[in-house]
Write a protein that holds these residues in place. Structure first.
Motif, mmCIF file in Angstrom:
data_model
loop_
_atom_site.group_PDB
_atom_site.id
_atom_site.type_symbol
_atom_site.label_atom_id
_atom_site.label_comp_id
_atom_site.label_asym_id
_atom_site.label_seq_id
_atom_site.Cartn_x
_atom_site.Cartn_y
_atom_site.Cartn_z
ATOM 1 N N THR A 92 -8.327 -10.445 3.173
ATOM 2 C CA THR A 92 -8.145 -9.215 4.117
ATOM 3 C C THR A 92 -9.134 -8.084 3.757
ATOM 4 O O THR A 92 -9.198 -7.756 2.747
ATOM 5 N N HIS A 102 -2.326 1.242 7.919
ATOM 6 C CA HIS A 102 -3.488 0.459 8.168
ATOM 7 C C HIS A 102 -3.495 -0.887 8.901
ATOM 8 O O HIS A 102 -2.211 -1.256 8.648
ATOM 9 N N THR A 125 -8.979 1.152 9.277
ATOM 10 C CA THR A 125 -8.065 2.474 9.152
ATOM 11 C C THR A 125 -7.584 2.813 10.620
ATOM 12 O O THR A 125 -6.890 3.394 10.743
ATOM 13 N N PRO A 142 -9.433 -3.727 5.061
ATOM 14 C CA PRO A 142 -8.701 -2.914 5.824
ATOM 15 C C PRO A 142 -9.304 -2.120 7.058
ATOM 16 O O PRO A 142 -10.697 -2.200 7.173
ATOM 17 N N CYS A 153 1.115 -1.273 0.080
ATOM 18 C CA CYS A 153 0.028 -0.030 -0.057
ATOM 19 C C CYS A 153 1.012 1.263 -0.186
ATOM 20 O O CYS A 153 1.463 1.572 1.096
ATOM 21 N N HIS A 173 -5.465 -4.893 9.668
ATOM 22 C CA HIS A 173 -6.338 -5.927 8.625
ATOM 23 C C HIS A 173 -7.149 -6.759 9.529
ATOM 24 O O HIS A 173 -6.977 -7.025 10.575
#
Lengths: 153, 153
Positions: free
Chosen positions: A102, A91, A106, A104, A85, A93
């Motif tokens: 997976t 972030h 945040t 995300p 990323c 998972h």
DNA sequence: TTGATTGCAAAGTTTTTGCACGTCG
DNA sequence: CGACGTGCAAAAACTTTGCAATCAA
């Protein structure tokens, strides 16, 4: 997230030769943001390259990880890879215990964690495990699944 | 943290036989809160049991982990074990990358994490890695520091 | 062309399994 | 005694390495 073309660009820019196999790897990771094990990558690549050898997959995964094209995380069930990323966007998972996909998160708990200054923090792991929407039916058969948060004892 | 006696108690209570080897394992983990790899455990045990086999160590570590006597964490350099902190109250750990000692974090990010209800959470991990006070100097000069194993006794 | 890349084979690690013997309870 | 635990050997799973042939640039 790096695109297929960006991945190839980075690799070529570092003097790597863009073989057909590496193009396919770039495509696989460029179009797929899940974590994949070396074995999964091997199996995927094997469909296209009949004489594929495991060591080449390993070598390429390692190279791509060293170029920061791929991110490598050690899960309970082994090492897995995912396209990096980019843009330093930190972030965490949620990981499906069934299909390994997976999702995300945040939120990063590190900002809120009160670490004594005597402890010099280097890195952290925050991973949530469970079942994604698609996989929840499958687990019902087992019967013995805890339905809610495991929040303390 | 579980004491040697508590470890033995749990194991006996689950119908496991308390062999001499298991007593020694209980003692090793009951008196040592660092993370130990299977290899380190094997080497430690090997001092006392000449004909020790690796597979028995693995078997016992696995059994103890299944009974929640031991906690297992996957580090970059492999799986390691530590006595479980099952003193009733959920928490996380800071782990020293040098000496492997752990320090509790009472804060649990899970309460604050916004998980979509489509995702059925089963468990989570939150681990902070870094260097503890004692190990911060050592990291400069190529420390020859080993995780502190108890001297044979 | 030429050096990087690949496949192959083989070896190194780590972990697991089957079986016969030994031992805890 | 009987079931569980252990040692031994072997295998399985995973990852790395050396070498010769191949291929991208």
């Amino acid at each position: 997230m790096l695109s297929t073309e960006q991945i190839i660009e980075v690799m070529a820019g570092q003097g790597l030769r863009i073989t057909d196999q590496r193009k396919t790897l770039a495509k696989l990771f460029g179009e797929n943001s899940d974590f994949l094990s070396a074995k999964e990558v091997y199996e995927y690549m094997g469909k296209k390259y009949s004489g594929l050898s495991f060591d080449t997959v390993y070598r390429n995964l390692r190279v791509m990880e060293e170029l920061d094209v791929l991110e490598q995380i050690v899960f309970e069930d082994g090492v897995k890879f995912k396209v990096n990323c980019s843009e330093g966007h930190h972030h965490h998972h949620m990981i499906c215990l069934q299909c390994q996909k997976t999702y995300p998160i945040t939120f990063c708990p590190m900002n809120l964690t009160d670490t004594p200054e005597q402890f010099q923090v280097v890195k952290h792991k925050f991973e949530v495990f469970g079942y994604c929407q698609d996989c929840q039916q499958v687990t019902e058969d087992d019967g013995l699944v805890m339905p809610t948060l495991m929040n303390g004892e």
